[in-house]
Design an enzyme around this catalytic site. Structure first.
Site: not given
Ligand code: NAD
Length: 298
Positions: A54, A98, A121
């Protein structure tokens, strides 16, 4: 019948190139550099690989990438404190924590502490609510990546039967909302579904998001269906190395489907590309400037 390959890797490369073009235009026209902060708690090897990819992709697209590694014994209060600081940092337009988090941390509390407009997200309850009610929130990356591949392959999906196997908050449920928005007739199957083979067998579109290697058997796939395999399962090989396998029995499914995503090289690369896209969207919304259009070949 032998299915066409849906090449998510190639599509993601095009999308990333287009995003890099958008980022350079934003810098030139508005002096705006989108910034993504990624928080990684602990040393889970898979999470470390995802986070590294990422960060690399963010920087390659010309955006700012901020990394926040934290020890696995960090307290929930310390993590919430970091999220609060990132919420208030004007250089940070997107925040990604994460998952999974260690068991002593309440995952939902952390996700809901992220400012919804920075929740790239798309997991915050406000964003799930907006998706469910037709609003304009941040959309989870993996399901949005699947929709982009499906639109590219099928165009108009009105009236098609879509079956999603898996009902998680991060893939299955948002996937169902997005397919409803495409006017599909949507079924969500899960671990308690009776006769999964029959349910999958009526689908024009199958989305597999279970996390069990080859659970969806090739013989279940209706002739001519489009199959999107979200699953990523690492399997040990005899030589001590490992290989990735999806949730669909690929070789057999490819005999029935009209088109299918491979694992790896299907949905996985799309997830990161859409994360970059969401970060650009978040930056534009926060700066109150128009969101760039994707170029016509993406
Ligand atoms: P999850 O464990 O949260 O959910 C799995 C779902 O599968 C559950 O809803 C459960 O009801 C269902 N299920 C379990 N056993 C079943 C059975 N026997 N029959 C039918 N349904 C069953 O998983 P998740 O987070 O949604 O992830 C699913 C898979 O997708 C995993 O392999 C994960 O690694 C992968 N994934 C990939 C990406 C990507 O970028 N490609 C992103 C997210 C998740």
């Amino acid at each position: 019948m032998s299915a066409d390959l849906i090449d998510g890797k190639a599509f993601a490369e095009k999308l990333k190139a287009d995003i890099a073009r958008q980022v350079s235009a934003l810098k030139e026209q508005y002096d705006l550099t989108p910034g993504l902060a990624v928080v990684l708690v602990g040393e889970d090897p898979a999470s470390q690989i995802y986070v590294r990819n990422k960060n690399k992709s963010t920087a390659a697209a010309g955006m700012n990438s901020f990394e926040y590694p934290m020890e696995s014994n960090v307290s929930e209060a310390e993590l919430l404190d970091l999220v609060a600081r990132l919420n208030n940092d004007p250089a940070v337009h997107g925040i990604l924590v994460q998952l999974p988090l260690p068991p002593h941390i309440n995952e939902a509390a952390v996700i809901d502490a992220i400012a919804p407009e920075k929740d790239v997200d798309g997991f915050h309850v406000i964003n799930s609510g907006l998706l469910a009610t037709g609003g304009n929130g941040m959309v989870p990356c993996t399901p949005l990546g699947c929709i982009m591949l499906l639109r590219d392959r099928l165009g108009d999906m009105s009236g098609l039967e879509a079956v999603i196997v898996g009902r998680s908050n991060i893939v299955g449920k948002p996937m169902a909302q997005l397919l409803l928005n495409e006017n599909c007739t949507v079924t969500i199957a899960h671990s308690r579904t009776r006769d999964l083979a029959r349910v999958v067998g009526r689908a024009d579109i199958v989305i597999a998001a279970v996390g069990r290697p080859e659970l969806v058997r090739g013989s279940w796939i209706r002739d001519g269906a489009t199959v999107i395999d979200v699953g990523i399962n690492r399997m040990a090989k005899e030589d001590g190395k490992s290989r990735l396998v999806g949730d669909v029995e690929y070789a057999e499914a490819a005999k029935h489907a009209a088109a299918i995503t491979p694992v790896p090289g299907g949905v996985g690369p799309m997830t990161i590309a859409v994360l970059l896209k969401n970060t650009v969207t978040a930056a534009c919304r926060q700066a109150n400037i128009p969101e760039p259009e994707l170029s016509s070949d993406v």
